[in-house]
Design an enzyme around this catalytic site. Structure first.
Site, mmCIF file in Angstrom:
data_model
loop_
_atom_site.group_PDB
_atom_site.id
_atom_site.type_symbol
_atom_site.label_atom_id
_atom_site.label_comp_id
_atom_site.label_asym_id
_atom_site.label_seq_id
_atom_site.Cartn_x
_atom_site.Cartn_y
_atom_site.Cartn_z
ATOM 1 N N GLY A 177 0.834 -1.297 0.136
ATOM 2 C CA GLY A 177 -0.109 0.066 0.094
ATOM 3 C C GLY A 177 0.520 0.860 -0.140
ATOM 4 N N LEU B 33 1.214 3.362 -2.238
ATOM 5 C CA LEU B 33 1.100 3.463 -3.804
ATOM 6 C C LEU B 33 1.399 4.428 -4.568
ATOM 7 C CD1 LEU B 33 -2.202 0.895 -4.625
ATOM 8 C CD2 LEU B 33 0.524 0.456 -3.848
ATOM 9 N N HIS B 34 2.705 4.454 -4.704
ATOM 10 C CA HIS B 34 3.200 5.899 -5.431
ATOM 11 C C HIS B 34 3.506 5.871 -6.491
ATOM 12 C CE1 HIS B 34 6.732 3.012 -4.956
ATOM 13 N NE2 HIS B 34 7.274 3.807 -4.108
ATOM 14 N N LEU C 284 11.921 6.544 -5.985
ATOM 15 C CA LEU C 284 10.868 6.644 -5.415
ATOM 16 C C LEU C 284 11.204 5.823 -4.345
ATOM 17 C CD1 LEU C 284 7.640 7.470 -7.978
ATOM 18 C CD2 LEU C 284 9.398 9.273 -5.914
ATOM 19 N N SER C 285 9.873 6.222 -2.957
ATOM 20 C CA SER C 285 9.889 5.268 -1.954
ATOM 21 C C SER C 285 8.854 5.681 -0.869
ATOM 22 C CB SER C 285 11.346 5.183 -1.031
ATOM 23 O OG SER C 285 11.174 4.380 0.204
ATOM 24 N N SER C 286 8.327 4.971 -0.279
ATOM 25 C CA SER C 286 7.472 5.191 0.471
ATOM 26 C C SER C 286 7.815 6.041 1.353
ATOM 27 C CB SER C 286 6.328 4.250 1.364
ATOM 28 O OG SER C 286 6.832 3.299 1.489
ATOM 29 N N GLY D 56 5.983 4.823 -8.573
ATOM 30 C CA GLY D 56 6.777 3.819 -8.940
ATOM 31 C C GLY D 56 5.486 2.077 -9.028
ATOM 32 N N HIS D 57 5.012 2.114 -7.989
ATOM 33 C CA HIS D 57 3.449 1.251 -7.871
ATOM 34 C C HIS D 57 2.622 1.745 -9.264
ATOM 35 C CE1 HIS D 57 4.525 1.703 -3.356
ATOM 36 N NE2 HIS D 57 4.874 -0.057 -3.883
ATOM 37 N N ASP E 293 13.630 -2.340 -5.155
ATOM 38 C CA ASP E 293 14.673 -3.976 -4.282
ATOM 39 C C ASP E 293 14.533 -4.704 -4.822
ATOM 40 O OD1 ASP E 293 13.159 -2.086 -1.273
ATOM 41 O OD2 ASP E 293 11.310 -2.488 -2.752
#
Ligand code: PAF
Length: 276
Positions: free
Chosen positions: A30, A32-33, A184-186, A35-36, A150
């Site tokens: 979840g 979500l940005h 991008l990363s949460s 990247g997702h 990742d």
């Protein structure tokens, strides 16, 4: 788009998909940005139906990592999945996935699971592989999509799927970056403006490493190291694309992990060694 909460509902939704072509799967935690969204769009482009999971998996968080601090935004996430044309979203509770607590049966990631990220997060990849194996079993996709951000996770998932004959294609999707290059990363939401500025040296280091590729491994590491100022570096390493030892020439992967304030960031990039 259908939203399902239980494993049984997911199994039924999967069995009832009115499609003859490939089914894609995008597992997420979840928040979500973009990247997702790129993963969802790749899956939609390749597949006739796309299943998405949204589950913050406690098994992959260490005792010092605050799972309650992990961002949650289900309504926005569902809107993003709908906008990307997803077919089914699986959003189970922890009790649904682990009704009797942590499972006795788990997937051992092998030696690579203890290196790099595994040195700092000892149980992390065991937790990741265990949930991914279960989700693949429930969703039964033809292809599953993961970000190259990742990278070690992607390599270990490929290894698991290959060595356990799981019969699903694993698609690695390129890292999506902010205009300044930050992956991008949460976790980026935890960076203050000055920290974001300092975090920019991660991608500058990786790009300097790529530029030094024709000079070989030492040149790559020296060039990258020279850019990593003002950060607490956990590792900077050059490996083969499968994360084995780096070759003398040819394709390799440069990976970095560093702390900016209290936020730990990772990034990586492909590098061509010894060839102009
Ligand atoms: O990359 C992630 O978001 C998670 O590790 C994954 C693959 C969804 C497993 O929980």
């Amino acid at each position: 788009m259908r939203v399902v909460r239980t494993r049984q509902e997911l199994i039924q939704a999967r069995a009832g998909l009115p499609v003859a072509g490939p089914v894609g799967f995008v597992p997420t935690m979840g928040a979500l940005h973009a990247g997702h969204r790129a993963l969802l769009e790749s899956a939609s482009a390749d597949c006739d139906a796309v299943l998405v999971s949204i589950f913050v998996n406690p098994l992959q968080f260490g005792p010092n990592e605050d799972i309650d601090r992990y961002p949650r935004a289900l309504d926005e996430d569902l809107a993003a999945c709908r906008a990307a044309g997803s077919t089914v979203v699986f959003a189970p509770s922890v009790a649904e996935m682990y009704p009797t607590g942590p499972p006795r049966t788990a997937v051992d990631p092998g030696p690579l699971g203890a290196e790099l990220e595994g040195q700092v997060r000892p149980e992390h990849f065991r937790g990741v592989l265990t949930i991914v194996a279960r989700l693949l079993q429930l969703a039964r996709p033809d292809a599953a999509y993961f970000g190259e951000k990742d990278y070690q996770q992607l390599v270990l998932i490929r290894q698991m799927v290959d060595e356990l004959d799981m019969g699903v294609r694993i698609i690695g999707c390129p890292t999506v970056r902010e205009p300044g290059g930050l992956a991008l990363s949460s976790r980026n939401r935890y960076l203050s403006a000055p920290e974001r500025e300092r975090a920019g040296s991660l991608i500058r280091a990786l790009r300097a490493g790529v530029a030094a590729g024709p000079g070989g491994a030492e040149a790559v590491l020296n060039a990258a190291r020279g850019c990593l100022t003002d950060l607490e570096v956990d590792y900077l390493t050059l490996r083969a694309p499968d994360l084995g030892p780096a070759p003398e020439r040819g394709p390799a992967r440069l990976l970095v992990a560093a702390r900016v304030g209290t936020t730990r960031l990772i990034d990586n990039i492909p590098v061509l060694l010894g060839e102009a």
